[in-house]
Enzyme design. Structure first.
Site, short mmCIF file in Angstrom:
data_model
loop_
_atom_site.label_atom_id
_atom_site.label_comp_id
_atom_site.label_asym_id
_atom_site.label_seq_id
_atom_site.Cartn_x
_atom_site.Cartn_y
_atom_site.Cartn_z
N ALA A 197 0.72 -1.20 0.14
CA ALA A 197 -0.04 0.02 0.10
C ALA A 197 0.79 1.26 -0.04
O ALA A 197 1.33 1.76 0.93
CB ALA A 197 -0.96 0.00 1.31
N ASP A 212 5.58 1.43 2.51
CA ASP A 212 4.32 0.47 2.68
C ASP A 212 3.57 0.95 3.79
O ASP A 212 3.90 0.57 4.81
CB ASP A 212 4.94 -0.94 2.66
CG ASP A 212 3.72 -2.00 2.41
OD1 ASP A 212 2.70 -1.78 2.77
OD2 ASP A 212 4.00 -3.20 2.14
N HIS A 213 2.29 1.41 3.47
CA HIS A 213 1.39 2.06 4.68
C HIS A 213 0.72 0.95 5.49
O HIS A 213 0.36 1.12 6.56
CB HIS A 213 0.34 2.73 3.87
CG HIS A 213 -0.12 4.03 4.87
ND1 HIS A 213 0.30 4.01 6.25
CD2 HIS A 213 -0.80 5.12 4.43
CE1 HIS A 213 -0.11 5.23 6.55
NE2 HIS A 213 -0.83 5.76 5.71
N ARG A 214 0.92 -0.39 4.79
CA ARG A 214 0.58 -1.51 5.90
C ARG A 214 1.37 -1.67 6.92
O ARG A 214 0.87 -2.29 8.18
CB ARG A 214 0.47 -2.66 5.11
CG ARG A 214 -0.43 -2.87 3.82
CD ARG A 214 -0.27 -3.97 3.02
NE ARG A 214 1.11 -4.45 2.75
CZ ARG A 214 1.47 -5.51 2.19
NH1 ARG A 214 0.65 -6.54 2.10
NH2 ARG A 214 2.78 -5.80 1.91
#
Length: 468
Positions: free
Chosen positions: A261, A437-439
């Protein structure tokens, strides 16, 4: 006549095929054992394969540009032509099984922004051959396989596992009998919709629709591009196969964008102090035969910031759903080459001096452009830096080098008005764009990481104090 067949060996972890780049021998040549014979480009690097025996070359299987699967015959030898006594025909070595599927954290290749050439060795070879008509997508009987050892890429094997499909039963349409992703999707769609025939002889043929797996997703029909109609042959479409390094770039870029993400954070560096420091150190580096760029300072700033934010020196293991926090600082350095964008790895950046980093970066860059990078130069990085240099533009959003969780994009230094105290003066500014990676990485952590890098580059004397 004693003949010996030499087959393409397993030349790297996860490698299932190689593209013939250059033959170094010809039919009729007398070769010695270990003599360099052929250059083969895989999705990781270009390697030179030596002759396993002495003998006379009787046959070369494959032309430059051909993609050859692991286990296929490359060269046929006449061993009698080696000058020794005639001996019974030697059996060729057993064909190695197709490379087993690896975890999705294989060494990353080319998934950052950069200068990608339009014409690449991995894209050559003229018009693509039309794919054979797909076979019926019904499952073959358990006792009848299309291939006991099917050839398929790791991503294709993973897809088959996810859908519960036995690759041996999938009709292959790829080159040299290779099972492609489309073959698996076509087989899955056919198996989900085809009626299940009754197996008992003499009993009534009861037809019932085979239920689709709840985890299966409908196969997406491939988009077919119709050729442009023209009477002028100069305006006819040219079809260029996507293969070799370009194919690996294609697959990894798509995997990164479809899995991580992405969010991108952009900040600016006033680089006047960094320019002054490099100016002082550059003559000293040249005395040691080293070209000193700004990149070694950026590497050191990243390592220092990674130590403060260990969640960013990390890769994600999909198979166990775990973050793997690395304790070593092996930094991927995106390098534009004629074969596409590659990411060789600078090992142990935390243990190297600025001068040592500059020397190793120079080696990696030169070897990448010359196609001489080795297998050990790839894989295992946990953070990547990509530099657009003087390519222009304001900033870009680099694509994460998956399964890493962050990447830094470095942009051109430009003269701009900057505020010093109460005055506006001309200074040098450089934009940094970081994708996360926003996760895994929250926004405030990404911003703090970027701020630490900026602070170190704007005050490089502090960078020298913090280097460990």
């Amino acid at each position: 006549m004693a003949l010996y067949e030499f087959k393409l060996p397993d030349i790297g972890e996860g490698v299932t095929e190689g593209e013939i780049v250059n033959w170094l021998v010809a039919v009729g040549d007398q070769v010695k054992e270990d003599q360099e014979m052929v250059e083969v480009m895989t999705d990781k690097a270009t390697v030179t394969i030596g002759s396993p025996k002495a003998g006379k070359i009787s046959e070369l299987r494959g032309a430059v540009g051909d993609v050859v699967p692991v286990g296929a015959v490359l060269v046929v030898y006449d061993l009698d032509g080696a000058g020794g006594a005639s001996s019974p025909a030697e059996k060729p070595p057993a064909e190695p099984a197709a490379a087993e599927d690896k975890k999705s954290d294989e060494g990353p290749v080319a998934s950052a922004v950069g200068d990608i050439k339009e014409t690449l060795p991995g894209m050559g070879g003229g018009a693509a051959k039309p794919a054979p008509a797909p076979a019926a997508a019904q499952a073959a009987p358990a006792s009848s396989y299309y291939n006991e050892r099917p050839l398929a890429a790791p991503a294709t094997r993973k897809l088959a596992r996810e859908k519960g499909i036995d690759l041996r039963k999938v009709p292959p349409t790829g080159p040299a009998g290779r099972v492609t992703r489309e073959d698996v999707e076509r087989f899955n769609a056919g198996a989900a919709s085809a009626p299940a025939a009754a197996a008992s002889t003499g009993s009534a043929a009861a037809a019932a629709a085979a239920p689709a797996s709840s985890a299966a997703t409908p196969a997406r029909a491939p988009i077919s591009i119709a050729p442009v109609q023209t009477n002028d042959p100069r305006l006819a479409d040219e079809r260029v196969p996507v293969r070799g390094v370009r194919k690996r770039i294609f697959e990894n870029m798509a995997r990164s964008k479809h899995t991580a993400a992405h969010f991108t954070y952009v900040d600016e560096v006033v680089a006047d102090e960094l320019i002054a420091l490099r100016g002082r150190l550059k003559p000293l580096a040249e005395q040691s035969g080293v070209k000193l760029t700004y990149l070694p300072f950026i590497v050191k700033a990243c390592v220092s910031a990674l130590k403060k934010h260990p969640a960013l020196n990390c890769v994600f293991d999909e198979s166990t759903n775990e973050m793997v926090l690395r304790k070593v600082y092996d930094i991927g350095i995106a390098a534009a080459t004629d074969a596409g964008l590659m990411v060789p790895v600078l090992r142990g950046a935390d243990r190297l001096s600025i001068l040592e980093i500059a020397r190793e970066l120079d080696r990696l860059g030169n070897d990448a452009r010359a196609g001489k990078l080795k297998q050990e130069d790839f894989g295992g990085s946990s953070f990547t830096i990509t530099s657009l240099g003087k390519a222009g533009g304001l900033f870009a959003t680099p694509v994460i080098n998956y399964p890493e969780v962050a990447i830094l994009g470095v942009h051109e230094m430009k003269k701009k008005p900057v505020i010093r105290g109460e005055e506006i003066v001309i200074g040098h500014e450089m934009l940094l764009s970081l994708s996360f990676d926003h996760r895994i990485i929250d926004g405030h952590i990404g911003a703090a990481f970027a701020a630490d890098i900026v602070a170190l580059l704007q005050n490089p004397d502090r960078l020298m104090l913090e280097m460990g």
